[in-house]
Motif scaffolding. Structure first.
Motif, PDB file in Angstrom:
ATOM      1  N   TYR A 195       0.830  -1.200   0.000  1.00 22.54           N
ATOM      2  CA  TYR A 195       0.000   0.000   0.000  1.00 22.54           C
ATOM      3  C   TYR A 195       0.873   1.262   0.000  1.00 22.54           C
ATOM      4  O   TYR A 195       1.844   1.379   0.746  1.00 22.54           O
ATOM      5  CB  TYR A 195      -0.927   0.036   1.214  1.00 22.54           C
ATOM      6  CG  TYR A 195      -1.704   1.321   1.299  1.00 22.54           C
ATOM      7  CD1 TYR A 195      -2.868   1.491   0.570  1.00 22.54           C
ATOM      8  CD2 TYR A 195      -1.236   2.388   2.074  1.00 22.54           C
ATOM      9  CE1 TYR A 195      -3.571   2.686   0.614  1.00 22.54           C
ATOM     10  CE2 TYR A 195      -1.933   3.585   2.114  1.00 22.54           C
ATOM     11  CZ  TYR A 195      -3.101   3.730   1.380  1.00 22.54           C
ATOM     12  OH  TYR A 195      -3.777   4.925   1.414  1.00 22.54           O
ATOM     13  N   SER A 196       0.496   2.211  -0.862  1.00 24.63           N
ATOM     14  CA  SER A 196       1.089   3.545  -0.880  1.00 24.63           C
ATOM     15  C   SER A 196       0.104   4.463  -1.595  1.00 24.63           C
ATOM     16  O   SER A 196      -0.900   3.992  -2.150  1.00 24.63           O
ATOM     17  CB  SER A 196       2.431   3.553  -1.631  1.00 24.63           C
ATOM     18  OG  SER A 196       2.224   3.310  -3.024  1.00 24.63           O
ATOM     19  N   ARG A 197       0.369   5.742  -1.587  1.00 25.59           N
ATOM     20  CA  ARG A 197      -0.487   6.679  -2.313  1.00 25.59           C
ATOM     21  C   ARG A 197      -0.537   6.311  -3.800  1.00 25.59           C
ATOM     22  O   ARG A 197      -1.599   6.327  -4.432  1.00 25.59           O
ATOM     23  CB  ARG A 197       0.025   8.112  -2.131  1.00 25.59           C
ATOM     24  CG  ARG A 197      -0.488   9.135  -3.179  1.00 25.59           C
ATOM     25  CD  ARG A 197      -1.995   9.281  -3.123  1.00 25.59           C
ATOM     26  NE  ARG A 197      -2.485  10.015  -4.286  1.00 25.59           N
ATOM     27  CZ  ARG A 197      -2.995  11.233  -4.236  1.00 25.59           C
ATOM     28  NH1 ARG A 197      -3.086  11.857  -3.084  1.00 25.59           N
ATOM     29  NH2 ARG A 197      -3.431  11.812  -5.323  1.00 25.59           N
TER      30      ARG A 197
ATOM     31  N   GLU B 235      -7.595   9.153   0.868  1.00 27.53           N
ATOM     32  CA  GLU B 235      -6.279   8.845   1.407  1.00 27.53           C
ATOM     33  C   GLU B 235      -6.145   9.312   2.855  1.00 27.53           C
ATOM     34  O   GLU B 235      -5.590   8.610   3.700  1.00 27.53           O
ATOM     35  CB  GLU B 235      -5.189   9.481   0.551  1.00 27.53           C
ATOM     36  CG  GLU B 235      -3.795   9.086   0.994  1.00 27.53           C
ATOM     37  CD  GLU B 235      -2.713   9.905   0.316  1.00 27.53           C
ATOM     38  OE1 GLU B 235      -1.537   9.497   0.417  1.00 27.53           O
ATOM     39  OE2 GLU B 235      -3.029  10.954  -0.279  1.00 27.53           O
ATOM     40  N   ARG B 236      -6.669  10.494   3.171  1.00 24.24           N
ATOM     41  CA  ARG B 236      -6.593  10.992   4.542  1.00 24.24           C
ATOM     42  C   ARG B 236      -7.346  10.075   5.502  1.00 24.24           C
ATOM     43  O   ARG B 236      -6.875   9.771   6.600  1.00 24.24           O
ATOM     44  CB  ARG B 236      -7.137  12.421   4.620  1.00 24.24           C
ATOM     45  CG  ARG B 236      -6.155  13.476   4.130  1.00 24.24           C
ATOM     46  CD  ARG B 236      -6.575  14.868   4.576  1.00 24.24           C
ATOM     47  NE  ARG B 236      -7.837  15.282   3.986  1.00 24.24           N
ATOM     48  CZ  ARG B 236      -7.942  15.916   2.823  1.00 24.24           C
ATOM     49  NH1 ARG B 236      -6.851  16.205   2.115  1.00 24.24           N
ATOM     50  NH2 ARG B 236      -9.124  16.276   2.355  1.00 24.24           N
TER      51      ARG B 236
ATOM     52  N   ASN C 200      -5.325   6.900   5.946  1.00 25.62           N
ATOM     53  CA  ASN C 200      -4.127   7.121   6.761  1.00 25.62           C
ATOM     54  C   ASN C 200      -4.463   7.281   8.241  1.00 25.62           C
ATOM     55  O   ASN C 200      -3.660   6.926   9.106  1.00 25.62           O
ATOM     56  CB  ASN C 200      -3.364   8.345   6.260  1.00 25.62           C
ATOM     57  CG  ASN C 200      -2.657   8.068   4.937  1.00 25.62           C
ATOM     58  OD1 ASN C 200      -2.466   6.914   4.552  1.00 25.62           O
ATOM     59  ND2 ASN C 200      -2.280   9.123   4.230  1.00 25.62           N
ATOM     60  N   ASP C 201      -5.657   7.808   8.533  1.00 28.59           N
ATOM     61  CA  ASP C 201      -6.080   7.911   9.932  1.00 28.59           C
ATOM     62  C   ASP C 201      -6.164   6.537  10.577  1.00 28.59           C
ATOM     63  O   ASP C 201      -5.910   6.378  11.777  1.00 28.59           O
ATOM     64  CB  ASP C 201      -7.443   8.610  10.030  1.00 28.59           C
ATOM     65  CG  ASP C 201      -7.339  10.110   9.799  1.00 28.59           C
ATOM     66  OD1 ASP C 201      -6.208  10.645   9.872  1.00 28.59           O
ATOM     67  OD2 ASP C 201      -8.384  10.743   9.529  1.00 28.59           O
TER      68      ASP C 201
ATOM     69  N   ILE D 246      -4.630   3.625   9.105  1.00 28.18           N
ATOM     70  CA  ILE D 246      -3.384   2.884   8.875  1.00 28.18           C
ATOM     71  C   ILE D 246      -2.274   3.371   9.791  1.00 28.18           C
ATOM     72  O   ILE D 246      -1.487   2.578  10.310  1.00 28.18           O
ATOM     73  CB  ILE D 246      -2.961   3.028   7.392  1.00 28.18           C
ATOM     74  CG1 ILE D 246      -3.953   2.273   6.493  1.00 28.18           C
ATOM     75  CG2 ILE D 246      -1.548   2.515   7.180  1.00 28.18           C
ATOM     76  CD1 ILE D 246      -3.718   2.494   5.012  1.00 28.18           C
ATOM     77  N   GLN D 247      -2.204   4.690   9.970  1.00 23.69           N
ATOM     78  CA  GLN D 247      -1.136   5.335  10.739  1.00 23.69           C
ATOM     79  C   GLN D 247       0.221   4.926  10.164  1.00 23.69           C
ATOM     80  O   GLN D 247       0.441   5.067   8.979  1.00 23.69           O
ATOM     81  CB  GLN D 247      -1.303   5.030  12.226  1.00 23.69           C
ATOM     82  CG  GLN D 247      -2.624   5.569  12.775  1.00 23.69           C
ATOM     83  CD  GLN D 247      -2.860   5.263  14.227  1.00 23.69           C
ATOM     84  OE1 GLN D 247      -2.077   4.600  14.900  1.00 23.69           O
ATOM     85  NE2 GLN D 247      -3.976   5.761  14.744  1.00 23.69           N
ATOM     86  N   GLU D 248       1.102   4.391  10.972  1.00 25.43           N
ATOM     87  CA  GLU D 248       2.446   4.067  10.470  1.00 25.43           C
ATOM     88  C   GLU D 248       2.610   2.577  10.143  1.00 25.43           C
ATOM     89  O   GLU D 248       3.712   2.133   9.840  1.00 25.43           O
ATOM     90  CB  GLU D 248       3.503   4.481  11.503  1.00 25.43           C
ATOM     91  CG  GLU D 248       3.532   5.969  11.814  1.00 25.43           C
ATOM     92  CD  GLU D 248       3.811   6.813  10.579  1.00 25.43           C
ATOM     93  OE1 GLU D 248       4.693   6.427   9.782  1.00 25.43           O
ATOM     94  OE2 GLU D 248       3.145   7.856  10.402  1.00 25.43           O
TER      95      GLU D 248
END
Length: 315
Positions: free
Chosen positions: A32-34, A131-132, A135-136, A138-140
Motif C-alpha cells: 500500500y502507498s499513495r 487517502e486521509r 491514513n487515519d 493505517i497510521q504508520e
C-alpha cells in the motif's frame, strides 16, 4: 520440532508470485502507498486494504470506486455540446447522425470512493479525502492493497473457502480438508471471529455448479493446496501446515486471497465429516502442532499438581 510461522502477508505473496502455476490464482496485490492506491482504484472497481500483519480480519477495509459520466449542459439553452475541430475538410466533417452522436458524448466524469470497515461506510469525492481517511486508520503500519473479487453468494451472503494442507505421516504435503465461511449480513469479511458462520464445501458450492463441475473444482483446490505449500516451502523450509483462503468469483473461478501459516483446525471438527477431522488431528499430532494422547495422559492433572504443591509447602 519447530513449526515455522510467517506473519507477513506481503512476504508470502511475493514468494507465491514467483510460481507460474500459483501466480495465476493471485489477484493483483501490491504494497500500500499513495501511488498504488491511485493505480488500483483506476484499475478495479473494488479493492481490499489489509494490514500486512494481522489475524481474524482485523483492520481490513474495502474501497469501492464508482465513476459516473454526466452530460455537459450549456447554461443558456440546456444543449449539450462537444468540441469540433476548427480545421475541417471532407475527411473530418461528420455527417449529421455522426455529429449528433459526438454531441451526445460530451460529458464530464465524477468519481466517488466508498470506504467500508466493519459495518461502517463513508463516501469521498476525491482521492485526497479517501487517502486521509485511510491514513487515519493505517497510521504508520504496513498495509497491502489487493484487487477485490466479487464473491459467489449463498442465500445472498458472500462466502469464501478455507483449504487446509498439512505434512502427512510420510512428510509429504497433503490437502486434508475444505470448509466454507459465510459472511455475516453487512460485513466485508467472512471470518468466524467477525460474525461469519461455518458451512460445508458441498452446501455452498453445489447449488452453483453441476456435479461434474463440483468434482473438478474440488480436485483443482486439492492440487492448488499442495502447489502453494511446496512453493512457500522454498523460502520457509520449516512449514508444516497452511490454510489458504480461497474466493470463488461469480463464474466459479478460484482466487487465493491469503495464506495462513497458523491455520485453525478445530473448526473442521464442527463439520459432519468426523473422519476428515480425525486425519487432520493425527497429522497435527505427528508434526507437533497438537500434543499426543500419550503425552496428555503422562501429565499430572491440575488437582494432582495442586496437591503436590501443598505437600512441598508443608515440608
Amino acid at each position: 520440532m519447530g513449526i515455522q510461522r510467517v506473519s507477513s502477508k506481503w512476504a508470502k505473496t511475493a514468494v507465491l508470485q514467483r510460481s507460474r502455476i500459483v501466480n495465476e490464482y493471485i489477484p493483483v496485490t501490491r504494497k500500500y502507498s499513495r501511488q498504488t492506491l491511485e493505480r488500483m482504484t483506476e484499475l478495479f472497481e473494488s479493492n481490499y486494504i489489509k494490514p500486512d500483519r494481522g489475524t481474524y480480519g482485523n483492520g481490513v477495509m474495502r474501497v469501492k470506486t464508482t465513476r459516473v459520466y454526466e452530460p455537459v449542459v450549456d447554461s443558456e439553452d440546456s444543449t449539450t455540446y462537444a468540441e469540433v475541430p476548427e480545421e475541417t475538410n471532407e475527411r473530418n466533417v461528420p455527417d449529421e447522425p455522426e455529429a449528433r452522436a459526438v454531441t451526445s458524448r460530451a460529458t464530464y466524469l465524477t468519481t466517488t470512493y466508498q470506504l467500508q470497515y466493519g459495518t461502517e461506510e463513508r463516501s469521498f469525492h476525491s482521492l485526497e479525502e479517501l487517502e486521509r481517511a485511510l491514513n487515519d486508520r493505517i497510521q504508520e503500519r504496513e498495509y497491502i492493497i489487493q484487487q477485490g473479487i466479487s464473491l459467489m453468494k449463498h442465500e445472498d451472503l458472500p462466502f469464501d473457502l478455507r483449504v487446509l494442507t498439512q505434512k502427512n505421516l510420510q512428510h509429504n504435503w497433503e490437502t486434508t480438508g475444505i470448509l466454507g465461511r459465510v459472511a455475516a449480513p453487512g460485513k466485508i469479511i467472512t471470518n468466524i471471529h467477525g460474525g461469519g458462520r461455518l458451512a460445508t464445501f458441498e452446501e455452498l458450492v453445489l447449488p452453483h455448479l453441476h456435479k461434474e463441475g463440483f468434482k473438478k473444482l474440488r480436485t483443482e483446490l486439492y492440487r492448488l493446496g499442495i502447489h502453494t505449500a511446496v512453493q512457500l516451502q522454498t523460502s520457509f523450509p520449516k512449514l508444516k501446515e497452511i490454510g489458504i483462503d480461497i474466493a470463488l468469483d461469480e463464474e466459479g473461478r478460484p482466487w487465493i486471497l491469503e495464506v495462513n501459516t497458523l491455520p485453525g483446525i478445530y473448526a473442521f471438527g464442527l463439520l459432519p465429516d468426523k473422519e476428515t477431522y480425525r486425519k487432520i488431528r493425527r497429522y497435527a499430532i505427528a508434526y507437533g502442532r497438537l500434543p499426543s494422547k500419550k503425552s496428555k495422559s503422562s501429565r499430572p492433572s491440575a488437582k494432582a499438581q495442586a496437591s503436590s504443591a501443598k505437600k512441598r509447602v508443608r515440608r
